[in-house]
Design an enzyme around this catalytic site. Structure first.
Site, mmCIF file in Angstrom:
data_model
loop_
_atom_site.group_PDB
_atom_site.id
_atom_site.type_symbol
_atom_site.label_atom_id
_atom_site.label_comp_id
_atom_site.label_asym_id
_atom_site.label_seq_id
_atom_site.Cartn_x
_atom_site.Cartn_y
_atom_site.Cartn_z
ATOM 1 C CG ASP A 26 40.730 -8.708 80.132
ATOM 2 O OD1 ASP A 26 40.902 -9.936 80.115
ATOM 3 O OD2 ASP A 26 39.733 -8.156 79.652
ATOM 4 C CE LYS A 47 36.668 -12.393 79.051
ATOM 5 N NZ LYS A 47 37.886 -12.450 78.219
ATOM 6 C CG ASP A 74 38.000 -15.337 76.143
ATOM 7 O OD1 ASP A 74 37.868 -16.057 75.137
ATOM 8 O OD2 ASP A 74 37.799 -14.110 76.144
ATOM 9 C CG LEU A 75 43.440 -19.531 76.985
ATOM 10 C CD1 LEU A 75 44.328 -20.739 77.263
ATOM 11 C CD2 LEU A 75 44.168 -18.244 77.349
ATOM 12 C CE LYS A 76 38.272 -13.728 72.187
ATOM 13 N NZ LYS A 76 38.670 -13.336 73.539
ATOM 14 C CG ASP A 79 47.521 -24.796 66.236
ATOM 15 O OD1 ASP A 79 47.798 -25.321 65.133
ATOM 16 O OD2 ASP A 79 48.390 -24.397 67.012
ATOM 17 C CB ILE A 80 46.401 -28.473 63.119
ATOM 18 C CG1 ILE A 80 47.397 -28.795 64.246
ATOM 19 C CG2 ILE A 80 47.083 -27.708 61.990
ATOM 20 C CD1 ILE A 80 48.508 -29.735 63.829
ATOM 21 N N PRO A 81 43.530 -29.422 64.216
ATOM 22 C CG PRO A 81 41.882 -30.478 62.916
ATOM 23 C CD PRO A 81 43.167 -29.690 62.797
ATOM 24 C CB THR A 152 32.861 -7.156 69.171
ATOM 25 O OG1 THR A 152 33.810 -7.429 70.186
ATOM 26 C CG2 THR A 152 31.622 -7.984 69.411
ATOM 27 N NE ARG A 213 32.380 -0.567 78.371
ATOM 28 C CZ ARG A 213 32.967 -1.775 78.405
ATOM 29 N NH1 ARG A 213 32.347 -2.798 78.914
ATOM 30 N NH2 ARG A 213 34.187 -1.924 77.942
ATOM 31 C CD GLN A 222 34.244 -4.320 73.968
ATOM 32 O OE1 GLN A 222 34.037 -4.496 72.761
ATOM 33 N NE2 GLN A 222 34.642 -5.292 74.763
ATOM 34 N N GLY A 242 34.044 -6.312 81.986
ATOM 35 C CA GLY A 242 35.387 -6.131 82.526
ATOM 36 C C GLY A 242 35.563 -4.797 83.207
ATOM 37 N NE ARG A 243 38.125 -2.274 79.089
ATOM 38 C CZ ARG A 243 38.286 -1.976 77.819
ATOM 39 N NH1 ARG A 243 39.250 -1.145 77.460
ATOM 40 N NH2 ARG A 243 37.498 -2.508 76.899
#
Ligand code: C5P
Length: 263
Positions: A26, A47, A74-76, A79-81, A152, A213, A222, A242-243
């Site tokens: 990130d 990622k 990881d764009l989550k 939207d419409i189908p 989360t 962690r 988190q 990540g971090r």
């Protein structure tokens, strides 16, 4: 004989700890490339989330894959189908080995995203050209499709503000089952939810857990964290970290320490 491995088979295969860790990049493109250089040959998965993808575009996926990494985009999607299908197609065409959509987008959206991913895989995945036995078979495995259940960062009060009257656990379970019904490979979930979801979804589902962690690392933003061993014991297929790795003075050493802790 087909060389293709289904995402379900991939998710349930015994893999060594290194292959279960997904390092979240990130950060800026330059920093991501520096980190990739340091983690080359050590990390199996990277990622690419919104921060990096929206800055660097789809070419970052191919750049990382050329260095031997598997890439989780990881764009989550939500939207419409019609859009979800097109976006999943684009992400898989860019080379994603794993991708995310929001479970709360509903069954038709989840099904459209899965169809888009399948269509792009059939159309764009490189195939074997030389070995007579496998000409035309895909060179890469089918992408793992994941539904984000409840972020989360959300709690029950926040869910109620947006009209969700079920408990958080009920909402997670309902969206996970919806994802399974739509044919997705699995879900993204907190390690605290992994055990319940493993029972609910069965052994073949992919359960990908952020909020991990290792001992001695900072919690950051988190709120509900678990140690890597705990998350795997609870049923996680993959851990997103990540971090604790990317902000460490020596990211490669930090990754190796986690692998050693898990081995
Ligand atoms: O740095 P850290 O280990 O907290 O990174 C966790 C990664 O997992 C981030 O890329 C974040 O976007 C992602 N994630 C999360 N919680 C979710 C879904 C994804 O932290 N529920």
């Amino acid at each position: 004989m087909s060389l293709e491995t289904t995402p379900e088979e991939t998710a349930s295969m015994p893999v060594i700890p290194r292959d279960k860790i997904i390092v979240a990049l990130d950060c800026s493109e330059q920093r991501a490339l520096d980190l990739a250089q340091q983690l080359k040959g050590r990390a199996s998965w990277l990622k690419v989330g919104m921060t990096l993808y929206y800055a660097a575009g789809p070419r970052i996926v191919q750049t990382l894959k050329e260095q031997g990494f598997k890439v989780f985009v990881d764009l989550k999607l939500h939207d419409i189908p019609h859009q979800a299908r097109g976006a999943a197609q684009s992400v898989v065409a860019a080379g994603a080995d794993m991708l995310t959509v929001h479970g709360s987008g509903g069954l038709p959206m989840l099904q459209a995203a899965q169809e888009g991913a399948d269509e792009a895989f059939a159309q764009f995945a490189p195939t074997h050209e030389s070995s007579a036995a496998s000409v035309g078979e895909p060179l890469r495995e089918k992408p793992i499709t994941l539904a984000v259940t409840v972020l989360t960062s959300l709690d029950e009060a926040t869910l109620q503000q947006v009209g969700v009257t079920r408990t958080l656990e009920q909402q997670v379970a309902a969206l996970a089952q919806l994802a399974q019904k739509a044919g997705l490979t699995g879900v993204v979930a907190s390690p605290r939810e992994a055990e319940t979801l493993r029972t609910l979804l069965g052994s073949k589902a992919a359960i990908v857990c952020p909020g991990v962690r290792p001992s001695g690392s900072a919690q950051g933003d988190q709120s509900r964290v678990s140690a890597p061993q705990e998350a795997l014991r609870a049923g996680a297929s993959y851990l997103v970290i990540g971090r604790p790795i990317t902000d460490a003075p020596d990211p490669a050493a930090a990754l190796e320490a986690i692998v050693a802790e898990l081995s």
